[in-house]
Scaffold this active site. Structure first.
Site, PDB file in Angstrom:
ATOM      1  N   ASN A 149      29.686  22.917  -7.109  1.00 53.85           N
ATOM      2  CA  ASN A 149      28.846  24.129  -7.213  1.00 53.85           C
ATOM      3  C   ASN A 149      28.392  24.706  -8.668  1.00 53.85           C
ATOM      4  O   ASN A 149      28.166  25.537  -8.629  1.00 53.85           O
ATOM      5  CB  ASN A 149      29.188  25.101  -6.115  1.00 53.85           C
ATOM      6  CG  ASN A 149      30.613  25.847  -6.665  1.00 53.85           C
ATOM      7  OD1 ASN A 149      31.068  25.531  -7.867  1.00 53.85           O
ATOM      8  ND2 ASN A 149      31.160  26.463  -5.694  1.00 53.85           N
ATOM      9  N   ASP A 171      34.723  30.035  -9.916  1.00 53.85           N
ATOM     10  CA  ASP A 171      34.292  30.205  -8.689  1.00 53.85           C
ATOM     11  C   ASP A 171      35.387  30.996  -7.789  1.00 53.85           C
ATOM     12  O   ASP A 171      36.268  31.032  -8.181  1.00 53.85           O
ATOM     13  CB  ASP A 171      33.523  28.958  -8.083  1.00 53.85           C
ATOM     14  CG  ASP A 171      34.471  27.938  -7.959  1.00 53.85           C
ATOM     15  OD1 ASP A 171      35.751  28.124  -7.851  1.00 53.85           O
ATOM     16  OD2 ASP A 171      34.049  26.730  -8.091  1.00 53.85           O
ATOM     17  N   ASP A 336      29.374  49.793 -11.413  1.00 55.44           N
ATOM     18  CA  ASP A 336      28.972  49.777 -12.658  1.00 55.44           C
ATOM     19  C   ASP A 336      27.964  50.882 -13.191  1.00 55.44           C
ATOM     20  O   ASP A 336      27.343  51.334 -12.297  1.00 55.44           O
ATOM     21  CB  ASP A 336      28.242  48.443 -12.771  1.00 55.44           C
ATOM     22  CG  ASP A 336      27.945  48.000 -14.173  1.00 55.44           C
ATOM     23  OD1 ASP A 336      28.809  48.052 -14.952  1.00 55.44           O
ATOM     24  OD2 ASP A 336      26.630  48.316 -14.443  1.00 55.44           O
ATOM     25  N   GLU A 365      32.439  53.653 -13.271  1.00 52.33           N
ATOM     26  CA  GLU A 365      32.333  53.475 -14.567  1.00 52.33           C
ATOM     27  C   GLU A 365      31.718  54.695 -15.501  1.00 52.33           C
ATOM     28  O   GLU A 365      30.526  54.960 -15.302  1.00 52.33           O
ATOM     29  CB  GLU A 365      31.788  52.036 -14.984  1.00 52.33           C
ATOM     30  CG  GLU A 365      31.672  52.076 -16.367  1.00 52.33           C
ATOM     31  CD  GLU A 365      31.015  50.836 -16.904  1.00 52.33           C
ATOM     32  OE1 GLU A 365      31.153  50.419 -17.800  1.00 52.33           O
ATOM     33  OE2 GLU A 365      29.987  50.728 -16.285  1.00 52.33           O
TER      34      GLU A 365
END
Length: 624
Positions: A149, A171, A336, A365
């Protein structure tokens, strides 16, 4: 399919009718291109569900729904390709609903929609807390468990491990295969940087510019692989934290090409980027212009800024977050750029999630450099209350402590405000936090200099930093690879602080995932880190115990973590020479204890008169 060949005995008129029906069915099926959320769950605390149906010209139709479900609201925007339908799922069991779309009172097409059964005790799921140790991974750079992948035909950027800023192939499968390694460090929780689809032309590996927020990036695996990661972690009593982004999407997100409404994203007459001065949000003297640019300006040109003041957007993001918790069985969020978005909308977002999951932890954050600005953003903050604001955000990232870790251990000669006094001053302001036990403490992350580079690969200083993280209040977070001595200089670019973990790829000459594969230097770092944080797992005094610390003298620092049942004494010597400390000064906490056993070396220290520490060293004593 040739109908006349497969049904040769029907006459021409019947054939035309069948052909019309099949063509109509095919066009009707294609009418809806996306349904989001793709399914939902019965028995949620908030029974209201806003479903977005997307398809060419879909707004010309009027929706209805089966199973005696009530439609509470239908919203259509200036874009005829969207309908937002809000239904009431109260007392509706897990079942298949059918939405019918009518034009001139005739059903033009239908769409099935599933209400699924929730996991048992889903609402009461336990989240991460101060008893945990969080391990931060950049999945593309950790381990390639499935090389098939690495490249995906539907996505622009192809796998290229030779490009330091390219896709390297790490991954989900690589994480699953190395869960035992992570657990052997004493880590109990994994925070992955975003795994959602990011179709940027370059630098897409970081995942913060998502192009589909309901889909795992195929180069990481599938949605089912992500669910499997959570399941495998739970078998090992580990917790999975998703890195969630409320502030922005990527420029290649499918909605950018066909916006639901002009106000879905924040836009100015000309491109406007945020100035990153988040102090203006709480600044009582700030201009409205500065506040608007901070909140509504784009993070970077490739990341369109989401307008959470639009109720459709706010609901979409809230439901997307809840959908992932329920679908993937998540244990927490790291969010985030938390304070780049509208504060009221973010407070509502956090409140909606914790209303559904009362124990769910969310760490934001808040990259700011003083405790007042950080504490403002933690739930029930008295500082926030000054401005009549409650963020509803349970946890924040302790960037002030991060700053001190990066400097204090490099200061062997103390002055009035250098050396170990920095830590004392940092913790002396903990009264500002409504819950100092529930903040994330760290020496580095994927956006900062690697701590080993900061210390010029001085193992002694690394030990000091990790000892601090393991024993102070809060939730310690480690960054992948530092536990084997990996470094990186951010001034050379982000790729330098996000290098591949050695052994994560077939053919790597050095496999640091195994004891046999580690170099002598890697083993030195790993063995120390593992012993320290495995000890921490079972010590309640450093999880939720009280803390008493003493003003540093001569660049030494002493603090105690304690409960009624256990006392831990932590002593730092940040000098280049050995130091002796009279123990009578600490009698308040030593009490009737006579000795302490160092948890790392097993050495016993007599506490009746004085203790001596080697240069640049720390001891963690369980008092006896």
């Amino acid at each position: 399919m040739n109908i006349q060949k497969t049904i040769p005995h029907i006459n021409h008129s019947i054939y035309k009718i069948i052909l019309f029906v099949l063509l109509f069915s095919a066009s009707a099926k294609a009418q809806i291109q996306k349904t989001e959320p793709p399914f939902w769950y019965a028995g949620m605390n908030n029974p209201e569900l806003q479903i977005m149906f997307y398809g060419k010209g879909i707004a010309q139709y009027e929706p209805s729904v089966s199973n005696n479900v009530t439609i509470k609201d239908i919203k259509k925007t200036e874009n005829p390709n969207y309908i937002f339908v809000t239904i009431d799922t109260k007392d509706i069991p897990a079942s298949e609903l059918v939405f019918s779309f009518k034009n001139k009172n005739k059903v033009a097409f239908t769409q099935k929609y599933s209400l699924k059964k929730r996991r048992e005790n889903s609402a009461q799921r336990k989240s991460f807390d101060a008893s945990d140790v969080m391990y931060l991974i950049m999945p593309d750079r950790f381990a390639n468990g499935n090389s098939k992948n690495d490249t995906n035909a539907t996505l622009t950027e192809k796998g290229n491990r030779q490009d330091p800023s390219g896709r390297h192939g790490g991954d989900i499968e690589g994480i699953i295969k190395n869960l035992d390694y992570i657990s052997s460090l004493g880590a109990t929780t994994i925070w992955n940087t975003p795994l959602g689809e990011d179709n940027d032309k370059q630098h897409s590996y970081h995942g913060y510019a998502q192009s589909d927020v309901y889909k795992i990036d195929p180069r990481y695996g599938t949605n089912e692989d992500y669910v499997r990661l959570a399941a495998e972690m739970h078998k090992k009593d580990m917790k999975l934290v998703m890195d969630y982004v409320t502030n922005h999407w990527g420029i290649t997100h499918w909605m950018i090409k066909d916006m639901p409404t002009k106000t879905w994203f924040n836009q100015f007459e000309t491109f406007t980027q945020t100035h990153h001065r988040r102090e203006v949000i709480t600044d009582i003297h700030a201009s409205k212009l500065d506040q608007e640019v901070c909140i509504d300006g784009w993070f970077v040109p490739s990341m369109p800024d989401l307008n959470l003041k639009n109720p459709l957007v706010a609901k979409y993001l809230t439901q997307n977050a809840i959908w992932w918790i329920e679908y993937a069985d998540l244990d927490g969020f790291r969010v985030d750029t938390y304070n780049y978005s509208d504060p009221s909308a973010m407070a509502n977002w956090a409140k909606a999630i914790t209303n559904e999951y009362p124990n769910f932890n969310i760490v934001g954050e808040i990259w700011m450099h003083n405790q007042a600005n950080l504490a403002f953003w933690q739930k029930d903050s008295k500082i926030g209350a000054i401005e009549n604001y409650n963020s509803n955000l349970p946890s924040v990232m302790d960037f002030t402590l991060h700053n001190q870790i990066g400097s204090a251990f490099n200061e062997s000669e103390a002055t009035w405000d250098n050396g170990m006094i920095k830590f004392y001053n940092n913790f002396a302001l903990d009264y500002l936090y409504p819950n100092p036990d529930n903040i994330l403490v760290f020496a580095e992350n994927h956006d900062t200099n690697r701590i080993n580079d900061v210390y010029k690969y001085d193992f002694v200083k690394y030990k000091l930093a990790m000892t601090l993280l393991a024993t102070v209040r809060g939730i310690p977070q480690l960054y992948y690879g530092s536990e084997i001595g990996m470094g990186g200089d951010k001034s050379k670019g982000d790729a330098d602080i996000r290098q591949d973990f050695p052994g994560g790829w077939n053919g790597d000459k050095n496999n640091a995932f195994t004891a046999a594969g580690r170099t002598t230097e890697q083993a030195k770092y790993f063995d120390f880190t593992s012993k320290l944080f495995k000890w921490r797992k079972s010590n309640e005094a450093v999880h939720f115990g009280k803390m008493t610390h003493y003003i540093p003298e001569n660049n030494t620092y002493v603090y105690f973590r304690y409960t009624d049942a256990k006392t831990v004494m932590v002593v730092f010597n940040n000098n280049a020479t050995a130091q002796s400390l009279k123990t009578n000064r600490f009698k308040e906490n030593i009490k009737n204890f006579k000795s302490g056993k160092d948890i790392l070396t097993g050495k016993k220290f007599d506490l009746t008169s004085e203790i001596t520490l080697e240069p640049k060293s720390a001891i963690v004593l369980e008092l006896e």
